[in-house]
Design an enzyme around this catalytic site. Structure first.
Site, PDB file in Angstrom:
ATOM      1  N   LEU A 195      81.441 -42.278  14.282  1.00 27.54           N
ATOM      2  CA  LEU A 195      80.179 -41.573  13.892  1.00 27.54           C
ATOM      3  C   LEU A 195      79.139 -42.180  13.509  1.00 27.54           C
ATOM      4  O   LEU A 195      78.369 -41.490  12.832  1.00 27.54           O
ATOM      5  CB  LEU A 195      80.848 -40.556  12.824  1.00 27.54           C
ATOM      6  CG  LEU A 195      82.121 -39.666  13.237  1.00 27.54           C
ATOM      7  CD1 LEU A 195      82.580 -38.642  12.135  1.00 27.54           C
ATOM      8  CD2 LEU A 195      81.767 -38.565  14.597  1.00 27.54           C
TER       9      LEU A 195
ATOM     10  N   TYR B 102      73.151 -57.040  25.553  1.00 28.74           N
ATOM     11  CA  TYR B 102      73.791 -55.795  25.902  1.00 28.74           C
ATOM     12  C   TYR B 102      74.581 -56.094  27.110  1.00 28.74           C
ATOM     13  O   TYR B 102      75.713 -55.859  27.105  1.00 28.74           O
ATOM     14  CB  TYR B 102      72.814 -54.542  25.983  1.00 28.74           C
ATOM     15  CG  TYR B 102      73.451 -53.499  26.574  1.00 28.74           C
ATOM     16  CD1 TYR B 102      74.444 -52.756  26.132  1.00 28.74           C
ATOM     17  CD2 TYR B 102      72.948 -52.865  27.793  1.00 28.74           C
ATOM     18  CE1 TYR B 102      75.030 -51.664  26.698  1.00 28.74           C
ATOM     19  CE2 TYR B 102      73.286 -51.948  28.545  1.00 28.74           C
ATOM     20  CZ  TYR B 102      74.663 -51.229  27.926  1.00 28.74           C
ATOM     21  OH  TYR B 102      74.940 -50.199  28.680  1.00 28.74           O
TER      22      TYR B 102
ATOM     23  N   GLY C 229      77.615 -41.402  17.054  1.00 28.13           N
ATOM     24  CA  GLY C 229      77.860 -39.980  17.642  1.00 28.13           C
ATOM     25  C   GLY C 229      77.703 -38.942  16.834  1.00 28.13           C
ATOM     26  O   GLY C 229      77.215 -39.222  15.616  1.00 28.13           O
TER      27      GLY C 229
ATOM     28  N   TYR D 267      77.353 -50.641  21.261  1.00 27.97           N
ATOM     29  CA  TYR D 267      76.146 -50.207  21.154  1.00 27.97           C
ATOM     30  C   TYR D 267      75.438 -50.309  22.721  1.00 27.97           C
ATOM     31  O   TYR D 267      75.848 -51.181  23.532  1.00 27.97           O
ATOM     32  CB  TYR D 267      75.434 -51.367  20.492  1.00 27.97           C
ATOM     33  CG  TYR D 267      75.941 -51.143  18.814  1.00 27.97           C
ATOM     34  CD1 TYR D 267      75.884 -50.002  18.354  1.00 27.97           C
ATOM     35  CD2 TYR D 267      76.194 -52.265  18.116  1.00 27.97           C
ATOM     36  CE1 TYR D 267      76.231 -49.752  16.979  1.00 27.97           C
ATOM     37  CE2 TYR D 267      76.533 -52.243  16.735  1.00 27.97           C
ATOM     38  CZ  TYR D 267      76.441 -50.945  16.372  1.00 27.97           C
ATOM     39  OH  TYR D 267      76.748 -50.914  14.907  1.00 27.97           O
TER      40      TYR D 267
ATOM     41  N   TYR E 285      76.979 -39.239  23.505  1.00 23.97           N
ATOM     42  CA  TYR E 285      76.313 -38.452  24.563  1.00 23.97           C
ATOM     43  C   TYR E 285      76.897 -38.149  25.634  1.00 23.97           C
ATOM     44  O   TYR E 285      77.315 -37.022  26.296  1.00 23.97           O
ATOM     45  CB  TYR E 285      74.946 -39.302  24.664  1.00 23.97           C
ATOM     46  CG  TYR E 285      74.142 -38.832  25.835  1.00 23.97           C
ATOM     47  CD1 TYR E 285      73.808 -37.469  25.868  1.00 23.97           C
ATOM     48  CD2 TYR E 285      73.923 -39.431  26.840  1.00 23.97           C
ATOM     49  CE1 TYR E 285      73.072 -37.127  26.843  1.00 23.97           C
ATOM     50  CE2 TYR E 285      72.884 -39.246  27.893  1.00 23.97           C
ATOM     51  CZ  TYR E 285      72.522 -38.123  27.998  1.00 23.97           C
ATOM     52  OH  TYR E 285      71.692 -37.641  29.057  1.00 23.97           O
TER      53      TYR E 285
ATOM     54  N   ILE F 225      54.560 -46.082  28.061  1.00 25.99           N
ATOM     55  CA  ILE F 225      55.124 -46.526  29.062  1.00 25.99           C
ATOM     56  C   ILE F 225      55.001 -48.204  29.022  1.00 25.99           C
ATOM     57  O   ILE F 225      53.798 -48.656  28.698  1.00 25.99           O
ATOM     58  CB  ILE F 225      54.058 -46.290  30.437  1.00 25.99           C
ATOM     59  CG1 ILE F 225      54.118 -44.963  30.777  1.00 25.99           C
ATOM     60  CG2 ILE F 225      54.696 -46.774  31.640  1.00 25.99           C
ATOM     61  CD1 ILE F 225      53.491 -44.271  31.835  1.00 25.99           C
TER      62      ILE F 225
HETATM   63  N1  UDP Z   1      60.531 -46.928  29.080  1.00 27.95           N
HETATM   64  C1  UDP Z   1      59.283 -46.328  28.469  1.00 27.95           C
HETATM   65  N2  UDP Z   1      58.948 -45.891  27.428  1.00 27.95           N
HETATM   66  C2  UDP Z   1      60.079 -45.379  26.519  1.00 27.95           C
HETATM   67  C3  UDP Z   1      61.320 -45.563  26.884  1.00 27.95           C
HETATM   68  C4  UDP Z   1      61.422 -46.385  28.174  1.00 27.95           C
HETATM   69  O1  UDP Z   1      58.453 -46.671  29.375  1.00 27.95           O
HETATM   70  O2  UDP Z   1      59.684 -44.702  25.748  1.00 27.95           O
HETATM   71  C5  UDP Z   1      60.974 -47.663  30.195  1.00 27.95           C
HETATM   72  C6  UDP Z   1      61.836 -48.604  29.944  1.00 27.95           C
HETATM   73  O3  UDP Z   1      60.835 -49.805  29.780  1.00 27.95           O
HETATM   74  C7  UDP Z   1      62.496 -48.887  31.234  1.00 27.95           C
HETATM   75  C8  UDP Z   1      62.920 -47.314  31.627  1.00 27.95           C
HETATM   76  O4  UDP Z   1      61.850 -46.720  31.003  1.00 27.95           O
HETATM   77  O5  UDP Z   1      61.678 -49.336  32.291  1.00 27.95           O
HETATM   78  C9  UDP Z   1      64.319 -46.863  31.211  1.00 27.95           C
HETATM   79  O6  UDP Z   1      64.360 -47.124  29.957  1.00 27.95           O
HETATM   80  P1  UDP Z   1      65.625 -46.456  29.008  1.00 27.95           P
HETATM   81  O7  UDP Z   1      65.489 -47.118  27.855  1.00 27.95           O
HETATM   82  O8  UDP Z   1      65.700 -45.212  29.211  1.00 27.95           O
HETATM   83  O9  UDP Z   1      66.912 -47.232  29.832  1.00 27.95           O
HETATM   84  P2  UDP Z   1      67.627 -48.560  30.087  1.00 27.95           P
HETATM   85  O10 UDP Z   1      67.101 -48.794  31.634  1.00 27.95           O
HETATM   86  O11 UDP Z   1      66.927 -49.459  29.237  1.00 27.95           O
HETATM   87  O12 UDP Z   1      68.978 -48.497  29.933  1.00 27.95           O
END
Ligand code: UDP
Length: 327
Positions: free
Chosen positions: A36, A144, A39, A79, A14, A208
């Site tokens: 891949l 991570y 990606g 990852y 991405y 959420i």
């Molecule tokens: N989040 C959410 N619903 C979803 C995906 C993510 O509420 O379907 C929330 C997640 O808990 C975090 C924020 O959105 O608080 C950003 O999450 P994302 O996975 O996009 O990125 P991260 O910050 O984990 O790299």
């Protein structure tokens, strides 16, 4: 300064695919190293040579480095999902750390000492104060973030011992779309593509994760940065030979509820949402000022307001509603 040949690990992903193309537009010769797995082959510019291989295979990356002889490496391949790393930590240490050792060994053997690394705000964990600065203590709250910090630390020791020249671009939340490419992970865990899937009628409602965080509306706050702005930081880091760590944040945190609202406003679709428990490993708020990147490299994020991000992502998702369909 020599920037004519760059090997891009994860160059079919991405972010890596956009940066590789933007760099090629400036006359740099690009080769891509990608397994891949996450990606997409169709993200690869036909002008680029693809070394199809896995960083966990030491010989594969050593051969690619020896054959291409880059002057610098942009390292995206990793990852990058917090939840997955909590469920399977070793998977993250294997790929991001062991794969990272293999990359650094291959670079050392081939005499390449310039690296720009896609690091992350997840290396900070739950920060003691906001906005996060580059010298905020790094204390990751998930495997991570730990795996990315371990890679940074390996590079810092190589800098000390061998004159290695690393740049750590600590991304906040990469978002938006560029060059007609769309965010398409399987499974998709990121908030903006998941909300837009609901707008497209591909899912019933947005989930959420947590409404009881200590934030103004109870949902998590993140600093969303447009792909084009992330891309420009890579180009500047190479051009200006900017070593060390840079937080790529905009200074403005946006909550999950605000994301959902922005998506409703821009798509004109209702987008139902339901509240679920917290997702393990998620810190309540992460945002950075980006001041060091602005002052040192002249970085100027111009597309990272949330409406532009969502508008660009929405256009890309409408154009490719089913993503890459496995390609
Ligand atoms: N989040 C959410 N619903 C979803 C995906 C993510 O509420 O379907 C929330 C997640 O808990 C975090 C924020 O959105 O608080 C950003 O999450 P994302 O996975 O996009 O990125 P991260 O910050 O984990 O790299």
């Amino acid at each position: 300064m020599d920037m004519e040949k760059v090997l891009v690990t994860g160059g079919c992903g991405y972010i890596g695919s956009v940066v590789a193309k933007r760099l090629a537009e400036r006359g740099t010769e690009i080769a891509v190293f990608d397994n891949l797995e996450r990606g997409h082959r169709c993200n690869l510019d036909p002008r680029f040579r693809l070394y199809e291989g896995d960083l966990r295979d030491a010989a594969a990356i050593a051969d690619a480095m020896r054959a291409f002889k880059p002057s610098a490496v942009l390292h995206f391949a990793a990852y990058a999902l917090v939840g997955e790393s909590m469920a399977d930590p070793l998977m993250y240490f294997e790929n991001n750390v062991k794969g990272g050792v293999n990359l650094l060994s291959a670079m050392q053997s081939a005499g390449c000492d310039r690296l720009v690394f896609s690091s992350t705000c997840a290396t900070y964990g739950v920060p003691p104060s906001l906005p996060i600065e580059e010298d905020t203590p790094q204390n990751p709250s998930n495997p991570y973030g730990r795996s990315k910090l371990m890679f940074e630390q390996m590079c810092t020791w190589l800098q000390e011992a061998k004159g290695f020249r690393p740049t750590f671009l600590r991304y906040f939340n990469a978002a938006g779309a560029a060059l007609g490419m769309v965010e398409d992970h399987d499974p998709e865990t990121h908030i903006i593509p998941n909300v837009l899937k609901v707008a497209l009628g591909q899912a019933e409602s947005v989930k959420i994760f947590g409404g009881d965080y200590p934030t103004p509306d109870g949902t998590c706050i993140r600093d969303y940065v447009h792909l084009e702005d992330l891309s420009s930081a890579h180009l500047l880091a190479l051009e200006k030979e900017a070593l060390g760590a840079y937080n790529l944040g905009t200074g403005k945190g946006v909550s999950v509820k605000e994301i959902v609202e922005a998506c409703r406003r821009i798509t004109g679709r209702p987008i139902p949402a339901e509240m679920l428990p917290r997702r393990p490993g998620d810190p309540p708020a992460l945002y950075a000022s980006g001041r060091k990147a602005r002052e040192t490299m002249g970085w100027n994020p111009v597309r990272s307001d949330i409406d532009t991000i969502v508008r660009d992502a929405w256009e890309a998702h409408k154009a490719r509603p089913r993503g890459y369909e496995g390609k």
